[in-house]
Design a protein around this motif. Structure first.
Motif, PDB file in Angstrom:
ATOM      1  N   THR A  19       0.790  -1.239   0.000  1.00 50.49           N
ATOM      2  CA  THR A  19       0.000   0.000   0.000  1.00 50.49           C
ATOM      3  C   THR A  19       0.817   1.280   0.000  1.00 50.49           C
ATOM      4  O   THR A  19       0.377   2.289  -0.527  1.00 50.49           O
ATOM      5  N   ASN A  20       1.983   1.285   0.644  1.00 53.15           N
ATOM      6  CA  ASN A  20       2.725   2.535   0.837  1.00 53.15           C
ATOM      7  C   ASN A  20       4.224   2.272   0.721  1.00 53.15           C
ATOM      8  O   ASN A  20       4.855   1.827   1.687  1.00 53.15           O
ATOM      9  N   PRO A  21       4.826   2.557  -0.415  1.00 49.54           N
ATOM     10  CA  PRO A  21       6.247   2.263  -0.619  1.00 49.54           C
ATOM     11  C   PRO A  21       7.182   2.977   0.353  1.00 49.54           C
ATOM     12  O   PRO A  21       8.330   2.553   0.527  1.00 49.54           O
ATOM     13  N   SER A  22       6.709   4.041   0.988  1.00 45.46           N
ATOM     14  CA  SER A  22       7.572   4.789   1.913  1.00 45.46           C
ATOM     15  C   SER A  22       7.169   4.602   3.376  1.00 45.46           C
ATOM     16  O   SER A  22       7.605   5.367   4.247  1.00 45.46           O
ATOM     17  N   ALA A  23       6.352   3.610   3.686  1.00 44.37           N
ATOM     18  CA  ALA A  23       5.878   3.393   5.056  1.00 44.37           C
ATOM     19  C   ALA A  23       7.041   3.165   6.012  1.00 44.37           C
ATOM     20  O   ALA A  23       8.036   2.507   5.679  1.00 44.37           O
ATOM     21  N   VAL A  24       6.925   3.742   7.208  1.00 44.74           N
ATOM     22  CA  VAL A  24       7.911   3.543   8.269  1.00 44.74           C
ATOM     23  C   VAL A  24       7.161   3.093   9.521  1.00 44.74           C
ATOM     24  O   VAL A  24       6.239   3.764   9.970  1.00 44.74           O
ATOM     25  N   VAL A  25       7.535   1.948  10.072  1.00 41.79           N
ATOM     26  CA  VAL A  25       6.902   1.421  11.279  1.00 41.79           C
ATOM     27  C   VAL A  25       7.929   1.419  12.404  1.00 41.79           C
ATOM     28  O   VAL A  25       9.012   0.839  12.258  1.00 41.79           O
ATOM     29  N   GLU A  26       7.611   2.082  13.488  1.00 47.81           N
ATOM     30  CA  GLU A  26       8.528   2.209  14.617  1.00 47.81           C
ATOM     31  C   GLU A  26       8.930   0.840  15.164  1.00 47.81           C
ATOM     32  O   GLU A  26       8.089  -0.038  15.339  1.00 47.81           O
ATOM     33  N   GLN A  27      10.212   0.662  15.455  1.00 48.19           N
ATOM     34  CA  GLN A  27      10.708  -0.596  16.006  1.00 48.19           C
ATOM     35  C   GLN A  27      10.919  -0.535  17.517  1.00 48.19           C
ATOM     36  O   GLN A  27      10.903  -1.574  18.177  1.00 48.19           O
ATOM     37  N   ALA A  28      11.117   0.656  18.067  1.00 48.91           N
ATOM     38  CA  ALA A  28      11.433   0.769  19.490  1.00 48.91           C
ATOM     39  C   ALA A  28      10.257   0.318  20.351  1.00 48.91           C
ATOM     40  O   ALA A  28       9.095   0.549  20.028  1.00 48.91           O
ATOM     41  N   TRP A  29      10.569  -0.303  21.476  1.00 49.68           N
ATOM     42  CA  TRP A  29       9.579  -0.775  22.445  1.00 49.68           C
ATOM     43  C   TRP A  29      10.276  -0.827  23.798  1.00 49.68           C
ATOM     44  O   TRP A  29      11.428  -1.222  23.871  1.00 49.68           O
ATOM     45  N   PRO A  30       9.626  -0.457  24.898  1.00 50.20           N
ATOM     46  CA  PRO A  30       8.225  -0.083  25.056  1.00 50.20           C
ATOM     47  C   PRO A  30       7.934   1.411  24.895  1.00 50.20           C
ATOM     48  O   PRO A  30       6.773   1.796  24.957  1.00 50.20           O
ATOM     49  N   VAL A  31       8.971   2.251  24.725  1.00 50.86           N
ATOM     50  CA  VAL A  31       8.752   3.684  24.563  1.00 50.86           C
ATOM     51  C   VAL A  31       9.448   4.149  23.291  1.00 50.86           C
ATOM     52  O   VAL A  31      10.618   3.838  23.061  1.00 50.86           O
ATOM     53  N   ILE A  32       8.723   4.889  22.456  1.00 53.90           N
ATOM     54  CA  ILE A  32       9.301   5.467  21.248  1.00 53.90           C
ATOM     55  C   ILE A  32      10.170   6.660  21.645  1.00 53.90           C
ATOM     56  O   ILE A  32       9.696   7.555  22.357  1.00 53.90           O
ATOM     57  N   PRO A  33      11.418   6.700  21.222  1.00 53.62           N
ATOM     58  CA  PRO A  33      12.257   7.871  21.529  1.00 53.62           C
ATOM     59  C   PRO A  33      11.608   9.162  21.067  1.00 53.62           C
ATOM     60  O   PRO A  33      10.926   9.200  20.044  1.00 53.62           O
ATOM     61  N   ARG A  34      11.821  10.223  21.797  1.00 55.94           N
ATOM     62  CA  ARG A  34      11.104  11.463  21.553  1.00 55.94           C
ATOM     63  C   ARG A  34      11.432  12.113  20.210  1.00 55.94           C
ATOM     64  O   ARG A  34      10.672  12.928  19.720  1.00 55.94           O
ATOM     65  N   SER A  35      12.547  11.785  19.624  1.00 58.78           N
ATOM     66  CA  SER A  35      12.953  12.431  18.377  1.00 58.78           C
ATOM     67  C   SER A  35      12.305  11.816  17.142  1.00 58.78           C
ATOM     68  O   SER A  35      12.495  12.290  16.039  1.00 58.78           O
ATOM     69  N   ARG A  36      11.523  10.756  17.321  1.00 61.72           N
ATOM     70  CA  ARG A  36      10.994  10.033  16.176  1.00 61.72           C
ATOM     71  C   ARG A  36       9.516  10.304  15.980  1.00 61.72           C
ATOM     72  O   ARG A  36       8.746  10.425  16.927  1.00 61.72           O
ATOM     73  N   ARG A  37       9.103  10.362  14.706  1.00 59.40           N
ATOM     74  CA  ARG A  37       7.686  10.492  14.352  1.00 59.40           C
ATOM     75  C   ARG A  37       7.373   9.511  13.236  1.00 59.40           C
ATOM     76  O   ARG A  37       7.331   9.879  12.072  1.00 59.40           O
ATOM     77  N   PRO A  38       7.165   8.221  13.551  1.00 58.72           N
ATOM     78  CA  PRO A  38       6.890   7.239  12.510  1.00 58.72           C
ATOM     79  C   PRO A  38       5.528   7.438  11.901  1.00 58.72           C
ATOM     80  O   PRO A  38       4.618   7.991  12.506  1.00 58.72           O
ATOM     81  N   GLU A  39       5.369   6.955  10.654  1.00 53.16           N
ATOM     82  CA  GLU A  39       4.077   7.039   9.990  1.00 53.16           C
ATOM     83  C   GLU A  39       3.107   6.018  10.541  1.00 53.16           C
ATOM     84  O   GLU A  39       1.898   6.176  10.445  1.00 53.16           O
TER      85      GLU A  39
END
Length: 243
Positions: free
Chosen positions: A220-240
């Motif tokens: 569906t989306n060739p540029s999709a980005v899914v966050e890998q970090a767990w359990p907290v997403i680092p504050r500098s990231r904004r995944p789609e």
């Protein structure tokens, strides 16, 4: 002693939306379950988030802007209480059950930042741990099962009642009971030490995100980005997508 035979504390939020960077907490629940699965203690919060609650969110959890403004406590003071309570649970070594922890714990982290408060990680001096996430574990132990992995579906699959979905307290209780059933059914997980289980979920969550990202890019989306970090997403990231 296995973690499945000890106490669990479950945490859940209902919010204004699904973006951890911009959305706000509306209700929160922290519920302690004893080894028998009964609720031993609970803490519940209704907040005035300081912004309008979108109609779509209100339709899900039943809290309107007017109700939150009339009956909710000031967001900053509630967020302080929530973060302090969560940190105290983890500091005591009690496992914290959070369905889709990557969302709830990241949103709590951003709320702390918004109000100039110490985050859970800052209070602990490191990453929140031990966390147990039914979503990550279920995808790990039953990778190819078809269908949604939403909490109501996990409850149906593992035979756990969920009488009031999208009520923070009800969801927290159900998540703890579901994850205990998972541990009983899948003994390699149920017999792990809490540090090993936490580390397993870090790796499993990353693997699951890589797989989902590849699927989205392929379909569906060739540029999709899914966050890998767990359990907290680092504050500098904004995944789609948050997986």
């Amino acid at each position: 002693m296995s973690w499945i035979t000890g106490p669990l504390v479950a945490f859940d939020l209902e919010t204004t939306g699904t973006d951890v960077e911009t959305d706000r907490i509306v209700t929160a629940a922290l519920v302690r379950l004893g080894p028998d699965g009964a609720v031993a203690a609970e803490w519940n919060w209704l907040l005035d988030p300081g912004v309008a609650i979108p109609a779509q969110a209100s339709a899900i959890h039943g809290i309107s802007t007017d109700h939150a403004r009339a009956h909710g406590v000031r967001a900053a003071s509630a967020v302080e209480e929530i973060a302090r309570s969560v940190a105290e649970v983890l500091d005591a070594g009690t496992p914290l059950v959070v369905m889709n922890a990557r969302y709830d714990l990241s949103l709590l982290d951003r709320e702390c930042r918004r109000h100039g408060l110490a985050s859970v990680g800052e209070r602990l001096g490191g990453e929140p741990s031990p966390v147990i996430d039914p979503l990550v574990i279920d995808k790990h132990v039953d990778r190819y099962r078809k269908g949604t992995r939403a909490l109501h579906a996990l409850c149906a699959h593992y035979g756990v009642p969920l009488d009031d979905a999208h009520n923070a307290r009800a969801d927290a209780v159900a998540a703890a009971r579901v994850v205990r059933r998972m541990g009983e059914k899948h003994q390699p997980v149920g017999s792990m030490s809490l540090p090993d289980l936490h580390d397993l979920q870090i790796r499993a969550a990353a693997d699951q995100s890589v797989s989902l990202q590849a699927y989205l890019r392929r379909t569906t989306n060739p540029s999709a980005v899914v966050e890998q970090a767990w359990p907290v997403i680092p504050r500098s990231r904004r995944p789609e997508a948050n997986g």
